[in-house]
Write a protein that holds these residues in place. Structure first.
Motif, PDB file in Angstrom:
ATOM      1  N   ASN A 254       0.859  -1.175   0.000  1.00  0.00           N
ATOM      2  CA  ASN A 254       0.000   0.000   0.000  1.00  0.00           C
ATOM      3  C   ASN A 254       0.900   1.230   0.000  1.00  0.00           C
ATOM      4  OD1 ASN A 254      -2.192  -1.692   0.149  1.00  0.00           O
ATOM      5  ND2 ASN A 254      -3.085  -0.759   1.955  1.00  0.00           N
ATOM      6  N   LEU A 255       0.760   2.070  -1.031  1.00  0.00           N
ATOM      7  CA  LEU A 255       1.589   3.264  -1.151  1.00  0.00           C
ATOM      8  C   LEU A 255       0.671   4.480  -1.236  1.00  0.00           C
ATOM      9  CD1 LEU A 255       4.792   3.877  -3.135  1.00  0.00           C
ATOM     10  CD2 LEU A 255       2.883   5.443  -3.446  1.00  0.00           C
ATOM     11  N   MET A 256       0.850   5.400  -0.305  1.00  0.00           N
ATOM     12  CA  MET A 256       0.042   6.622  -0.257  1.00  0.00           C
ATOM     13  C   MET A 256       0.934   7.833  -0.509  1.00  0.00           C
ATOM     14  SD  MET A 256      -2.249   8.141   2.910  1.00  0.00           S
ATOM     15  CE  MET A 256      -0.799   8.776   3.774  1.00  0.00           C
ATOM     16  N   THR A 257       0.523   8.685  -1.439  1.00  0.00           N
ATOM     17  CA  THR A 257       1.246   9.915  -1.749  1.00  0.00           C
ATOM     18  C   THR A 257       0.544  11.083  -1.088  1.00  0.00           C
ATOM     19  OG1 THR A 257       1.966   9.004  -3.883  1.00  0.00           O
ATOM     20  CG2 THR A 257       2.075  11.402  -3.612  1.00  0.00           C
ATOM     21  N   SER A 258       1.272  11.789  -0.237  1.00  0.00           N
ATOM     22  CA  SER A 258       0.667  12.932   0.450  1.00  0.00           C
ATOM     23  C   SER A 258       0.609  14.149  -0.447  1.00  0.00           C
ATOM     24  CB  SER A 258       1.457  13.273   1.712  1.00  0.00           C
ATOM     25  OG  SER A 258       2.712  13.847   1.382  1.00  0.00           O
ATOM     26  N   GLY A 259       1.688  14.364  -1.242  1.00  0.00           N
ATOM     27  CA  GLY A 259       1.773  15.589  -2.005  1.00  0.00           C
ATOM     28  C   GLY A 259       1.650  16.796  -1.086  1.00  0.00           C
ATOM     29  N   HIS A 260       0.818  17.765  -1.461  1.00  0.00           N
ATOM     30  CA  HIS A 260       0.647  18.998  -0.693  1.00  0.00           C
ATOM     31  C   HIS A 260       0.035  18.729   0.671  1.00  0.00           C
ATOM     32  CE1 HIS A 260       0.295  23.265  -0.064  1.00  0.00           C
ATOM     33  NE2 HIS A 260      -1.014  23.206   0.108  1.00  0.00           N
ATOM     34  N   GLY A 261      -0.776  17.670   0.776  1.00  0.00           N
ATOM     35  CA  GLY A 261      -1.347  17.348   2.079  1.00  0.00           C
ATOM     36  C   GLY A 261      -2.374  16.237   2.005  1.00  0.00           C
ATOM     37  N   ILE A 262      -2.322  15.338   2.972  1.00  0.00           N
ATOM     38  CA  ILE A 262      -3.275  14.244   3.088  1.00  0.00           C
ATOM     39  C   ILE A 262      -3.363  13.890   4.568  1.00  0.00           C
ATOM     40  CG2 ILE A 262      -1.687  12.253   2.922  1.00  0.00           C
ATOM     41  CD1 ILE A 262      -3.714  10.983   0.960  1.00  0.00           C
ATOM     42  N   SER A 263      -4.421  13.206   4.960  1.00  0.00           N
ATOM     43  CA  SER A 263      -4.505  12.651   6.313  1.00  0.00           C
ATOM     44  C   SER A 263      -4.988  11.216   6.209  1.00  0.00           C
ATOM     45  CB  SER A 263      -5.432  13.476   7.208  1.00  0.00           C
ATOM     46  OG  SER A 263      -6.730  13.601   6.642  1.00  0.00           O
ATOM     47  N   HIS A 264      -4.590  10.393   7.202  1.00  0.00           N
ATOM     48  CA  HIS A 264      -5.003   8.987   7.187  1.00  0.00           C
ATOM     49  C   HIS A 264      -4.944   8.415   8.589  1.00  0.00           C
ATOM     50  CE1 HIS A 264      -0.937   6.664   7.006  1.00  0.00           C
ATOM     51  NE2 HIS A 264      -0.670   7.898   7.386  1.00  0.00           N
ATOM     52  N   SER A 265      -5.584   7.257   8.754  1.00  0.00           N
ATOM     53  CA  SER A 265      -5.543   6.505  10.014  1.00  0.00           C
ATOM     54  C   SER A 265      -5.084   5.087   9.718  1.00  0.00           C
ATOM     55  CB  SER A 265      -6.920   6.482  10.684  1.00  0.00           C
ATOM     56  OG  SER A 265      -7.873   5.814   9.864  1.00  0.00           O
ATOM     57  N   GLU A 266      -4.498   4.440  10.745  1.00  0.00           N
ATOM     58  CA  GLU A 266      -4.007   3.064  10.628  1.00  0.00           C
ATOM     59  C   GLU A 266      -4.369   2.317  11.909  1.00  0.00           C
ATOM     60  OE1 GLU A 266       0.263   3.547   8.570  1.00  0.00           O
ATOM     61  OE2 GLU A 266      -0.196   5.031  10.121  1.00  0.00           O
ATOM     62  N   VAL A 267      -5.125   1.235  11.756  1.00  0.00           N
ATOM     63  CA  VAL A 267      -5.586   0.467  12.911  1.00  0.00           C
ATOM     64  C   VAL A 267      -5.485  -1.024  12.593  1.00  0.00           C
ATOM     65  CG1 VAL A 267      -7.511   0.006  14.480  1.00  0.00           C
ATOM     66  CG2 VAL A 267      -7.205   2.306  13.531  1.00  0.00           C
ATOM     67  N   SER A 268      -4.789  -1.785  13.437  1.00  0.00           N
ATOM     68  CA  SER A 268      -4.762  -3.232  13.244  1.00  0.00           C
ATOM     69  C   SER A 268      -6.157  -3.798  13.482  1.00  0.00           C
ATOM     70  CB  SER A 268      -3.735  -3.894  14.166  1.00  0.00           C
ATOM     71  OG  SER A 268      -3.896  -3.473  15.511  1.00  0.00           O
ATOM     72  N   THR A 269      -6.533  -4.789  12.688  1.00  0.00           N
ATOM     73  CA  THR A 269      -7.903  -5.297  12.711  1.00  0.00           C
ATOM     74  C   THR A 269      -8.114  -6.281  13.856  1.00  0.00           C
ATOM     75  OG1 THR A 269      -7.428  -7.156  11.248  1.00  0.00           O
ATOM     76  CG2 THR A 269      -8.015  -5.058  10.201  1.00  0.00           C
ATOM     77  N   ALA A 270      -9.396  -6.536  14.155  1.00  0.00           N
ATOM     78  CA  ALA A 270      -9.746  -7.470  15.231  1.00  0.00           C
ATOM     79  C   ALA A 270      -9.269  -8.881  14.929  1.00  0.00           C
ATOM     80  CB  ALA A 270     -11.259  -7.452  15.447  1.00  0.00           C
ATOM     81  N   ALA A 271      -9.099  -9.192  13.650  1.00  0.00           N
ATOM     82  CA  ALA A 271      -8.649 -10.538  13.270  1.00  0.00           C
ATOM     83  C   ALA A 271      -7.151 -10.731  13.494  1.00  0.00           C
ATOM     84  CB  ALA A 271      -8.988 -10.793  11.798  1.00  0.00           C
ATOM     85  N   THR A 272      -6.425  -9.658  13.774  1.00  0.00           N
ATOM     86  CA  THR A 272      -4.970  -9.733  13.936  1.00  0.00           C
ATOM     87  C   THR A 272      -4.603 -10.219  15.330  1.00  0.00           C
ATOM     88  OG1 THR A 272      -4.609  -7.953  12.345  1.00  0.00           O
ATOM     89  CG2 THR A 272      -2.834  -8.401  13.908  1.00  0.00           C
ATOM     90  N   THR A 273      -3.785 -11.249  15.391  1.00  0.00           N
ATOM     91  CA  THR A 273      -3.245 -11.721  16.664  1.00  0.00           C
ATOM     92  C   THR A 273      -1.767 -11.364  16.810  1.00  0.00           C
ATOM     93  OG1 THR A 273      -2.813 -13.899  15.689  1.00  0.00           O
ATOM     94  CG2 THR A 273      -4.910 -13.612  16.859  1.00  0.00           C
ATOM     95  N   VAL A 274      -1.031 -11.402  15.697  1.00  0.00           N
ATOM     96  CA  VAL A 274       0.382 -11.039  15.697  1.00  0.00           C
ATOM     97  C   VAL A 274       0.606 -10.004  14.605  1.00  0.00           C
ATOM     98  CG1 VAL A 274       2.753 -11.830  15.354  1.00  0.00           C
ATOM     99  CG2 VAL A 274       1.120 -13.283  16.567  1.00  0.00           C
ATOM    100  N   LEU A 275       1.163  -8.856  14.985  1.00  0.00           N
ATOM    101  CA  LEU A 275       1.419  -7.767  14.050  1.00  0.00           C
ATOM    102  C   LEU A 275       2.926  -7.633  13.840  1.00  0.00           C
ATOM    103  CD1 LEU A 275      -0.044  -5.555  12.424  1.00  0.00           C
ATOM    104  CD2 LEU A 275       0.302  -4.023  14.372  1.00  0.00           C
ATOM    105  N   HIS A 276       3.320  -7.561  12.562  1.00  0.00           N
ATOM    106  CA  HIS A 276       4.749  -7.634  12.247  1.00  0.00           C
ATOM    107  C   HIS A 276       4.950  -7.028  10.857  1.00  0.00           C
ATOM    108  CE1 HIS A 276       8.461 -10.547  11.800  1.00  0.00           C
ATOM    109  NE2 HIS A 276       8.816  -9.282  11.911  1.00  0.00           N
ATOM    110  N   GLY A 277       5.780  -6.001  10.757  1.00  0.00           N
ATOM    111  CA  GLY A 277       6.008  -5.413   9.449  1.00  0.00           C
ATOM    112  C   GLY A 277       6.915  -4.206   9.499  1.00  0.00           C
ATOM    113  N   VAL A 278       6.883  -3.427   8.421  1.00  0.00           N
ATOM    114  CA  VAL A 278       7.661  -2.196   8.320  1.00  0.00           C
ATOM    115  C   VAL A 278       6.774  -1.087   7.791  1.00  0.00           C
ATOM    116  CG1 VAL A 278       9.944  -3.235   8.050  1.00  0.00           C
ATOM    117  CG2 VAL A 278       8.529  -2.838   6.022  1.00  0.00           C
ATOM    118  N   GLN A 279       7.051   0.132   8.260  1.00  0.00           N
ATOM    119  CA  GLN A 279       6.438   1.345   7.724  1.00  0.00           C
ATOM    120  C   GLN A 279       7.572   2.219   7.228  1.00  0.00           C
ATOM    121  OE1 GLN A 279       3.014   2.274   7.571  1.00  0.00           O
ATOM    122  NE2 GLN A 279       3.778   3.923   6.289  1.00  0.00           N
ATOM    123  N   LEU A 280       7.513   2.611   5.960  1.00  0.00           N
ATOM    124  CA  LEU A 280       8.591   3.326   5.301  1.00  0.00           C
ATOM    125  C   LEU A 280       8.059   4.628   4.705  1.00  0.00           C
ATOM    126  CD1 LEU A 280       9.772   0.209   3.252  1.00  0.00           C
ATOM    127  CD2 LEU A 280      10.653   0.900   5.485  1.00  0.00           C
TER     128      LEU A 280
END
Length: 321
Positions: free
Chosen positions: A105-131
């Motif tokens: 998932n790649l999001m371009t902010s450009g001049h401006g954007i807003s977003h939210s990030e929430v792990s889902t109820a189905a997630t038991t183990v969360l593991h990754g990178v945010q770049l």
């Protein structure tokens, strides 16, 4: 790409610089921690890559998972890549998407954007990178955008390669970026050693998620980032452990622009940052609205009582003749 024995016989060959992570609380009910390797005091960028957060594997029953309320960005692209778990993404473009393992998932902010990030109820183990990727000055006010891509996994010798940005091992991502970039996940079998053809104009960073490897003749442990300056036409990776090593390889030509980073904003001056903060606090149209998040948005922190200045990298020596 060819198999190599992992032995560095050329004393003039470049070796990697080792960058260690620092722990940073991200948020959530019990403050989920992430391991941040970029930016550091000594290094702000690797190509246009300007931010590397590495997290998990976390039992969300203990950590509370990822709960990041709507917040703004300017002047960058966010790159979300998971190894396990699932994150719900909402943004002010109206995008509502799930981040899942092996999917970009790649999001371009450009001049401006807003977003939210929430792990889902189905997630038991969360593991990754945010770049994050810094946008060049001529593109940093571009329109908001969101892209999703599922790269194919290419099997070559002892490595499985998933290229989510750029080109590696004969695989090319179709995802648009605003400067030349490389981003790939590699799964390297136990005892395997492979040599990858790379662009010698790129500098590279290798993040070790699992295992321990040798990168350009330099040992790297889990959660360490190896940095390799421009000049190498190949990089050799050797898995020194009995299990599979999981790695994230990033690259790009030296960015060539000074940037000012503060909170979730990237600009070129203190004034850029102060203006973005003020517009976020005033709920201006610049950042839009995230629809569907069940809570308040994040307030901006107070600006420091000093002028924000660019962070500078050491000057790369450049390709060798």
């Amino acid at each position: 790409m060819s198999v190599a024995d992992g032995t560095d016989t050329d004393p003039a060959a470049p070796r990697a610089e080792v960058i260690t992570a620092r722990e940073v609380p991200l948020g959530g009910p019990r403050a989920m921690n992430v391991r941040r390797t970029l930016p550091q005091r000594a290094r702000t960028l690797i190509g246009a890559w300007c931010f590397i957060d590495h997290y998990g594997p976390d039992d969300v029953g203990d950590t509370g998972g990822m709960v990041v309320a709507p917040h703004p960005h300017t002047g960058l692209q966010t790159v979300s890549w998971l190894f396990s778990g699932e994150i719900e993404h909402r943004d002010s473009l109206g995008s509502h998407a799930m981040v899942r393992p092996g999917e970009l998932n790649l999001m371009t902010s450009g001049h401006g954007i807003s977003h939210s990030e929430v792990s889902t109820a189905a997630t038991t183990v969360l593991h990754g990178v945010q770049l994050w990727v810094a946008l060049p000055d001529r593109h940093r006010h571009t329109a908001r955008d969101f892209q999703h891509h599922v790269p194919e996994r290419v099997r070559i010798d002892g490595a499985d390669v998933s290229v989510f940005l750029g080109t590696l091992a004969g695989s090319t991502s179709p995802v648009r970026t605003y400067s030349p970039l490389l981003g790939a996940e590699l799964l390297l079998a136990s005892g395997a050693s492979v040599t990858l053809d790379v662009d010698p104009s790129f500098e590279h960073g290798l993040l070790v998620d699992e295992g321990a490897v040798t990168f350009a003749g330099t040992p790297l442990k889990r959660a360490e980032l190896g940095y390799l300056e421009p000049g190498a036409a190949t990089v050799t990776l050797t898995n020194d452990t009995e299990g599979t090593a999981r790695l994230i390889l990033l690259g790009g030509p030296p960015f060539g622009e000074e940037i000012v980073m503060w909170w979730n904003f990237i600009g070129r001056s203190h004034e850029d940052i102060a203006e973005a903060r003020e517009e976020w606090e005033k709920a201006s149209d610049r950042f839009g609205e995230v629809v569907g998040y069940p809570g308040d948005r994040l307030p901006a922190p107070v600006l420091p009582n000093a002028t924000l200045t660019p962070r500078r990298n050491p000057t790369p020596r450049g390709p060798r003749s």
